[in-house]
Design a protein around this motif. Sequence first.
Motif, mmCIF file in Angstrom:
data_model
loop_
_atom_site.group_PDB
_atom_site.id
_atom_site.type_symbol
_atom_site.label_atom_id
_atom_site.label_comp_id
_atom_site.label_asym_id
_atom_site.label_seq_id
_atom_site.Cartn_x
_atom_site.Cartn_y
_atom_site.Cartn_z
ATOM 1 N N GLU A 1 -16.359 4.240 103.468
ATOM 2 C CA GLU A 1 -17.473 3.385 103.055
ATOM 3 C C GLU A 1 -17.275 2.929 101.612
ATOM 4 N N CYS A 2 -17.442 1.628 101.380
ATOM 5 C CA CYS A 2 -17.267 1.085 100.034
ATOM 6 C C CYS A 2 -18.487 0.302 99.562
ATOM 7 N N TYR A 3 -19.448 0.042 100.434
ATOM 8 C CA TYR A 3 -20.634 -0.722 100.034
ATOM 9 C C TYR A 3 -21.793 -0.364 100.952
ATOM 10 N N ARG A 4 -22.956 -0.173 100.325
ATOM 11 C CA ARG A 4 -24.195 0.023 101.095
ATOM 12 C C ARG A 4 -25.351 -0.451 100.245
ATOM 13 N N ASN A 5 -26.223 -1.272 100.821
ATOM 14 C CA ASN A 5 -27.404 -1.739 100.115
ATOM 15 C C ASN A 5 -28.400 -2.272 101.128
ATOM 16 N N THR A 6 -29.652 -2.272 100.744
ATOM 17 C CA THR A 6 -30.688 -2.771 101.649
ATOM 18 C C THR A 6 -30.701 -4.297 101.642
ATOM 19 N N SER B 1 -18.571 -11.079 96.178
ATOM 20 C CA SER B 1 -17.484 -10.576 95.331
ATOM 21 C C SER B 1 -17.245 -9.085 95.510
ATOM 22 N N VAL B 2 -18.186 -8.377 96.130
ATOM 23 C CA VAL B 2 -18.008 -6.948 96.353
ATOM 24 C C VAL B 2 -16.806 -6.672 97.244
ATOM 25 N N LEU B 3 -16.443 -7.661 98.080
ATOM 26 C CA LEU B 3 -15.297 -7.477 98.961
ATOM 27 C C LEU B 3 -14.007 -7.340 98.173
ATOM 28 N N LYS B 4 -13.929 -8.021 97.041
ATOM 29 C CA LYS B 4 -12.730 -7.937 96.218
ATOM 30 C C LYS B 4 -12.820 -6.813 95.181
ATOM 31 N N LYS B 5 -14.019 -6.470 94.770
ATOM 32 C CA LYS B 5 -14.179 -5.461 93.723
ATOM 33 C C LYS B 5 -14.129 -4.039 94.275
ATOM 34 N N CYS C 1 -25.378 -11.899 109.948
ATOM 35 C CA CYS C 1 -25.336 -12.901 108.887
ATOM 36 C C CYS C 1 -25.984 -12.345 107.624
ATOM 37 N N TRP C 2 -25.255 -12.463 106.514
ATOM 38 C CA TRP C 2 -25.773 -12.073 105.214
ATOM 39 C C TRP C 2 -25.686 -13.263 104.258
ATOM 40 N N THR C 3 -26.698 -13.422 103.423
ATOM 41 C CA THR C 3 -26.697 -14.532 102.467
ATOM 42 C C THR C 3 -27.022 -14.023 101.066
ATOM 43 N N SER C 4 -26.562 -14.756 100.079
ATOM 44 C CA SER C 4 -26.858 -14.404 98.689
ATOM 45 C C SER C 4 -28.209 -14.959 98.249
#
Length: 354
Positions: free
Chosen positions: A197-202, A210-214, A319-322
């Motif tokens: 696991e590298c990312y989790r958020n509500t 950018s989290v995909l690259k960081k 689907c996720w959006t900023s």
Amino acid sequence: MMFSMLLVIWIVLFDRHLFVKTTVIIDRASQNELYTNIMTLIEDATIAEQTTVASSSENNEEIDTPVQLIDDIIELNIGGQKMTTLRSTLTVVPNSKLARMFSKDNIEKNLPMDKDGAVFFDYNPIYFTYLLDQLRVIKRMPEKPRYNLEFQVPYIGSQLNFTHMLVDLGLTPDYLLSPREGTHINLTVSSLVGWKECYRNTYDVPFDLSVLKKSCNGSQLLVACRPVNNKKILSLAGIGQMEDVFHPCLPKQCRINEKSKRKNRTLICSSNYQCITQAKRGVGWYNANNQTLGFVRGSLSFMIRPCDSSELDSDYRLCWTSQSIIRQGTGDRCGNAKNLQNSNKWERLIYYSV
């Protein structure tokens, strides 16, 4: 055919263990072949008992006491050559087919036996010996991830057959990663092998691509979502290569505003993106101007504004959006649950292959 053979032997005594390294050089008129075999004669992977040294308090003498190892000795017949090793060596990569063959519960049934009861493999003995040596090294490196292993070939020219053996024994990277492809509903977290696991958020926190690259810069990604109160199951998950995850949607369609003054003419652009996915291993990924990320099952064409609102195969659509404020259209979704962009009861998760 004329040829010569040179056998070189090194004997090394190290930490009460005797190691023998042999190098065989065969020189033929048409081919030069170099093969190096490292054999451990006295090590905990090849002996049935070991000796501990106890100190006597009365006469200060050392006493050798035999201690039985808690392991099974396995007899093998590799292409007609007998070999002996420990069960722990053959099962050191837990999720491999080789480990299942020799596990205590013997998941793989009906293993072929020779007349002496040794398990028979129709492989080149040189290749299998070389593999055993690498498994013994892995056994002494417990911190090494068992799903991120790269086995070296014995010599140049053996790549094809050695790789075929690894595939047969389930020792290739793809075999050690589970699941490896596709979209999944109600995927249990405990079934994940080789994923970190590298990312989790509500969902109420706008997604930053950018989290995909960081934080999640792996070769493969597992993108998932679920309710926050269900920690054991991923409601929906999709697996893809990093480059596939960034598959772009078509640019917005724009036209010149003819009603504006000639000197100040502006472009009027559609608020929708058209996405045409190309299924890679069953998953159709899309990325709209680095503001919207998602996937569907298979190859589809659809509109997003800013997210996907289609009811077709809705259980398999993410689907996720900023964008945190959605004035028109549809917001974030997890399967058939939509407009989750302000919800703290749903969460996004990303895993990468280690």
